[in-house]
Design an enzyme around this catalytic site. Structure first.
Site, PDB file in Angstrom:
ATOM      1  N   SER A 108       0.829  -1.206   0.000  1.00 32.17           N
ATOM      2  CA  SER A 108       0.000   0.000   0.000  1.00 32.17           C
ATOM      3  C   SER A 108       0.866   1.260   0.000  1.00 32.17           C
ATOM      4  O   SER A 108       1.553   1.544  -0.980  1.00 32.17           O
ATOM      5  CB  SER A 108      -0.955  -0.044   1.198  1.00 32.17           C
ATOM      6  OG  SER A 108      -1.875   1.023   1.146  1.00 32.17           O
ATOM      7  N   HIS A 166      -8.886   1.408   1.123  1.00 36.91           N
ATOM      8  CA  HIS A 166      -8.969   0.361   0.087  1.00 36.91           C
ATOM      9  C   HIS A 166     -10.414  -0.100  -0.120  1.00 36.91           C
ATOM     10  O   HIS A 166     -10.692  -1.284  -0.255  1.00 36.91           O
ATOM     11  CB  HIS A 166      -8.081  -0.836   0.447  1.00 36.91           C
ATOM     12  CG  HIS A 166      -6.652  -0.454   0.669  1.00 36.91           C
ATOM     13  ND1 HIS A 166      -5.840   0.011  -0.345  1.00 36.91           N
ATOM     14  CD2 HIS A 166      -5.894  -0.427   1.795  1.00 36.91           C
ATOM     15  CE1 HIS A 166      -4.645   0.284   0.141  1.00 36.91           C
ATOM     16  NE2 HIS A 166      -4.647   0.035   1.432  1.00 36.91           N
TER      17      HIS A 166
END
Length: 306
Positions: free
Chosen positions: A102, A205
């Site tokens: 990420s 997300h």
């Protein structure tokens, strides 16, 4: 010096300072994301990358390490700075391929030669701010689930939750509206499945981050990027970045396919996985996902202080 007479790159033994047990195999460098903070990372950053610490403090109006627990606005720049500080402390190992979990994609792109460290920090600051603002506008939560992979996905679909992270076998993270996350936690715990609410203020997300992704995409259009010197893997596409700007923006709303990213790196020849810190979260995920490879963290005490 020419390469004549040298062993092919993929057959060279890693340097002696690499804490690996596997030789004659490729090396993957891994950078952690948010949630990997450690108590010693501020000191490592101050010692190794005081320039980044000064830049972050100037852009944020405060030392991000002193306010890291307040919001992702401070946590993301802090983790980014610490990641590159630990990487420098480890000797800035290049590896044969790079990936970041990420947020860690920004540090991975720096290590891969596609992004400047200062520009990467600017993006980490903007990314953290945009995600914080999106979380305030569209409140949400995240839930780490250990075990029960199949039922978890069915439950997520029923409650309209996103599977935000597929980190390792039996370890996924759900993301979505606060009420739905609470309902999922209750249902999972009733079935004896371990479910832990993560200490974050937003549904990262997931589609609730769409506004942040749109605005981040606009910022990325003005960023100067170079060609990577080695494959840099997107943790959402589980493949080397095809379009870095699109990939970085998509990472705000798309799930992190970390387990599959590791498998693709292994299938690409990686047998040594080196996490540069802070922490050793990713090392544990490698060991759970790929028990046949060598995985170490340079942030482990005997290595950091050796």
């Amino acid at each position: 010096m020419s390469g004549i007479g040298r062993r092919p790159r993929h057959l060279r033994r890693p340097p002696d300072n690499y804490p690996f047990v596997a030789a004659d195999t490729l090396t993957a460098i891994l950078f952690p994301g948010q949630g990997s903070q450690t108590t010693g990372m501020a000191a490592v950053t101050a010692a190794q990358r005081p320039d980044l610490l000064a830049q972050a403090s100037g852009e944020l109006g405060a030392d991000p390490f002193r306010r890291i627990g307040e919001s992702t606005r401070f946590a993301q720049p802090a983790i980014y700075c610490a990641s590159l500080a630990h990487w420098k402390q480890a000797g800035s190992p290049a590896g044969d391929m790079v990936a970041g979990h990420s947020l860690g994609e920004l540090a991975a792109l720096v290590a891969g030669g596609a992004l400047g460290a200062e520009e990467g920090l600017r993006l980490a600051v903007i990314r953290g701010r945009l995600m914080d603002e999106a979380a305030e506008a569209n409140p949400g939560a995240m839930l780490a689930v250990l075990g029960g992979d199949g039922p978890v996905r069915e439950l997520a679909e029923r409650l309209d939750l996103a599977v935000a992270n597929d980190n390792a076998p039996g370890q996924v993270v759900l993301s979505g509206k606060t009420e739905a996350v609470a309902a999922a936690r209750k249902a999972l715990r009733a079935d004896g499945v371990r479910a832990i609410r993560l200490p974050v203020a937003g549904a990262f997300h997931s589609p609730l981050m769409e506004d942040a992704a749109t605005r981040f995409r606009e910022v990325l259009e003005g960023v100067e990027l170079g060609s990577p010197e080695r494959p840099v893997y997107s943790s959402t596409a589980a493949a080397p970045f095809a379009d870095v700007r699109a990939g970085l923006a998509a990472a705000l709303t798309e799930p992190v396919a970390w387990a599959e990213t590791l498998r693709q790196m292994r299938d690409g020849g990686a047998g040594n996985f080196l996490e540069t810190g802070p922490g050793e979260v990713l090392t544990g995920l490698v060991r759970r996902t790929l028990p046949e490879v060598a995985a170490r963290s340079l942030a482990e005490p005997e290595v950091v202080h050796g």
